[in-house]
Motif scaffolding. Structure first.
Motif, PDB file in Angstrom:
ATOM      1  N   GLU A  69       0.781  -1.195  -0.099  1.00 44.82           N
ATOM      2  CA  GLU A  69      -0.010  -0.115  -0.205  1.00 44.82           C
ATOM      3  C   GLU A  69       0.870   1.075   0.152  1.00 44.82           C
ATOM      4  O   GLU A  69       2.050   1.167   0.259  1.00 44.82           O
ATOM      5  CB  GLU A  69      -0.804   0.137   1.268  1.00 44.82           C
ATOM      6  CG  GLU A  69      -1.861  -0.866   1.244  1.00 44.82           C
ATOM      7  CD  GLU A  69      -3.057  -1.002   0.159  1.00 44.82           C
ATOM      8  OE1 GLU A  69      -3.052   0.341  -0.179  1.00 44.82           O
ATOM      9  OE2 GLU A  69      -3.725  -2.113  -0.061  1.00 44.82           O
ATOM     10  N   ASP A  71       0.522   3.980   1.818  1.00 43.43           N
ATOM     11  CA  ASP A  71       0.884   4.416   3.245  1.00 43.43           C
ATOM     12  C   ASP A  71       1.400   3.455   4.030  1.00 43.43           C
ATOM     13  O   ASP A  71       0.935   3.395   5.046  1.00 43.43           O
ATOM     14  CB  ASP A  71      -0.594   4.962   3.700  1.00 43.43           C
ATOM     15  CG  ASP A  71      -0.870   6.245   3.063  1.00 43.43           C
ATOM     16  OD1 ASP A  71      -0.040   7.039   2.474  1.00 43.43           O
ATOM     17  OD2 ASP A  71      -2.055   6.401   2.902  1.00 43.43           O
ATOM     18  N   HIS A  72       2.117   2.334   3.607  1.00 45.64           N
ATOM     19  CA  HIS A  72       2.404   1.302   4.206  1.00 45.64           C
ATOM     20  C   HIS A  72       3.543   1.766   5.362  1.00 45.64           C
ATOM     21  O   HIS A  72       4.347   2.574   5.349  1.00 45.64           O
ATOM     22  CB  HIS A  72       2.808   0.180   3.608  1.00 45.64           C
ATOM     23  CG  HIS A  72       4.425   0.465   2.776  1.00 45.64           C
ATOM     24  ND1 HIS A  72       4.410   1.263   1.606  1.00 45.64           N
ATOM     25  CD2 HIS A  72       5.524  -0.059   2.958  1.00 45.64           C
ATOM     26  CE1 HIS A  72       5.651   1.400   1.212  1.00 45.64           C
ATOM     27  NE2 HIS A  72       6.302   0.495   2.047  1.00 45.64           N
ATOM     28  N   THR A  73       3.951   0.511   6.193  1.00 45.13           N
ATOM     29  CA  THR A  73       4.969   0.991   7.267  1.00 45.13           C
ATOM     30  C   THR A  73       5.690  -0.203   7.300  1.00 45.13           C
ATOM     31  O   THR A  73       5.264  -1.448   6.675  1.00 45.13           O
ATOM     32  CB  THR A  73       4.465   1.257   8.592  1.00 45.13           C
ATOM     33  OG1 THR A  73       3.727  -0.040   9.066  1.00 45.13           O
ATOM     34  CG2 THR A  73       3.530   2.296   8.594  1.00 45.13           C
ATOM     35  N   HIS A  74       6.878  -0.295   7.835  1.00 48.90           N
ATOM     36  CA  HIS A  74       7.854  -1.506   8.001  1.00 48.90           C
ATOM     37  C   HIS A  74       8.050  -1.793   9.590  1.00 48.90           C
ATOM     38  O   HIS A  74       8.252  -0.753  10.304  1.00 48.90           O
ATOM     39  CB  HIS A  74       9.277  -1.143   7.242  1.00 48.90           C
ATOM     40  CG  HIS A  74       8.960  -0.898   5.869  1.00 48.90           C
ATOM     41  ND1 HIS A  74       9.080  -2.032   5.092  1.00 48.90           N
ATOM     42  CD2 HIS A  74       9.102   0.087   5.054  1.00 48.90           C
ATOM     43  CE1 HIS A  74       9.123  -1.615   3.824  1.00 48.90           C
ATOM     44  NE2 HIS A  74       8.990  -0.399   3.767  1.00 48.90           N
ATOM     45  N   THR A  75       7.969  -3.018   9.700  1.00 52.12           N
ATOM     46  CA  THR A  75       8.235  -3.352  11.153  1.00 52.12           C
ATOM     47  C   THR A  75       9.703  -3.550  11.397  1.00 52.12           C
ATOM     48  O   THR A  75      10.815  -3.295  10.377  1.00 52.12           O
ATOM     49  CB  THR A  75       7.582  -4.802  11.267  1.00 52.12           C
ATOM     50  OG1 THR A  75       8.473  -5.695  10.262  1.00 52.12           O
ATOM     51  CG2 THR A  75       6.340  -5.053  10.742  1.00 52.12           C
ATOM     52  N   GLU A  78      11.559  -5.751   9.552  1.00 48.71           N
ATOM     53  CA  GLU A  78      11.905  -5.644   8.183  1.00 48.71           C
ATOM     54  C   GLU A  78      12.852  -4.881   8.013  1.00 48.71           C
ATOM     55  O   GLU A  78      13.850  -4.999   7.118  1.00 48.71           O
ATOM     56  CB  GLU A  78      10.685  -5.005   7.649  1.00 48.71           C
ATOM     57  CG  GLU A  78       9.388  -6.237   7.510  1.00 48.71           C
ATOM     58  CD  GLU A  78       8.158  -5.377   6.960  1.00 48.71           C
ATOM     59  OE1 GLU A  78       7.271  -6.220   6.239  1.00 48.71           O
ATOM     60  OE2 GLU A  78       7.867  -4.071   7.110  1.00 48.71           O
TER      61      GLU A  78
END
Length: 307
Positions: A69, A71-75, A78
């Motif tokens: 997406e 607007d995605h985020t990374h952990t 990751e």
């Protein structure tokens, strides 16, 4: 197979069969148009219910597995649980390594440039030195030549071929018509008419031997070119005749060549002397051999031109 519907020509599709509609009419056209519309609607509906009728496109399901997406985020897992300080340290280390590599390449490039600049400078300096040396050599060779410009007259050549403008011919006379338009006159040049002694009698002319002498004191042998006799008053009744003697002997061995002033004229010139050589130290005299019988003639002058 085709089924005949009338005697006239014309066919219409019905399923997979060709229907003879006989003579065309609005009714027949309407029936055929309705069939075509129904068949097209059925084909479109069947196409739309297929699971993936256009395999050249990506489906939404496919997109979900291929993209994230916006607007995605990374952990943390990751990104390797990297802290901002750690990321900054890695960035700084990478920047330092990149700068060190760049500095090395810059030094290599500068050294390479300096080397070839030095080579080019040495080559250019060598060429300039060669050119200057060769030029100096050729200039010196030219300047040292005995006669580098043969189109000009050297001082030695001028002294050998010409006389100075202010020269003289060991006498008090110069050419009557000569001029000095240049720096030199030809060494072997002549001065035509350089000496012109004049014998004269004032008043009426009488016959008699000449007693007035004119000597050649030029220091060289002259050549007599002409003798002219002239009077102010013309003779009448007979011509007036004069003769020129050198050292007491006529120069007109052929007496008919003597200057003869005809009746009622004033001058006569002769250029056919038999003796023309007038050596240095010799003298000339003028005799009057005949005068006019009615009017003798008056105021006589005789010119001897020699050079």
């Amino acid at each position: 197979m085709a089924k005949k519907l009338g005697a006239a020509g014309g066919y219409s599709l019905s399923g997979s069969q060709l229907i003879d509609v006989g003579s065309p009419s609005d009714t027949h056209h309407a029936a055929n148009q309705g069939y075509v519309d129904s068949a097209a609607a059925s084909a479109v509906a069947a196409h739309e219910v297929e699971e993936n009728p256009h395999t050249q496109y990506v489906t939404y399901d496919d997109a979900a597995t291929l993209y994230a997406e916006i607007d995605h985020t990374h952990t943390a897992a990751e990104i390797g649980a990297e802290t901002p300080a750690g990321a900054q340290a890695k960035a700084d280390a990478g920047e330092a390594a990149a700068k060190l590599w760049a500095d090395g390449k810059l030094a290599d490039a500068q050294g390479y440039t300096d080397y070839w600049y030095g080579q080019a400078t040495d080559y250019a300096d060598g060429l300039v030195a060669d050119v200057n040396g060769y030029t100096d050599y050729k200039v010196g060779e030219h300047a040292g030549a005995v006669d580098p410009h043969p189109q000009y007259v050297t001082a030695t050549e001028g002294d050998a071929a010409y006389s100075a403008i202010g020269h003289n011919h060991n006498s008090a006379y110069a050419t009557i018509s000569h001029n000095h338009d240049s720096a030199y006159a030809a060494l072997a040049h002549t001065h035509v008419g350089s000496f012109s002694p004049v014998y004269s009698v004032t008043g009426a002319v009488t016959t008699g031997a000449g007693t007035y002498r004119v000597y050649n004191d030029t220091g060289r042998t002259l050549t007599i070119s002409s003798v002219r006799a002239s009077v102010g008053t013309a003779p009448t009744g007979a011509s007036l005749i004069v003769d020129v003697h050198k050292n007491g002997t006529t120069i007109f061995t052929t007496q008919s060549a003597r200057p003869t002033i005809a009746v009622s004229t004033n001058t006569s010139k002769s250029t056919t002397m038999d003796v023309t050589t007038w050596a240095d130290g010799d003298y000339l005299t003028v005799d009057v051999d005949q005068v006019g019988s009615t009017v003798a003639g008056a105021n006589l002058t005789v010119q001897v031109v020699a050079g």
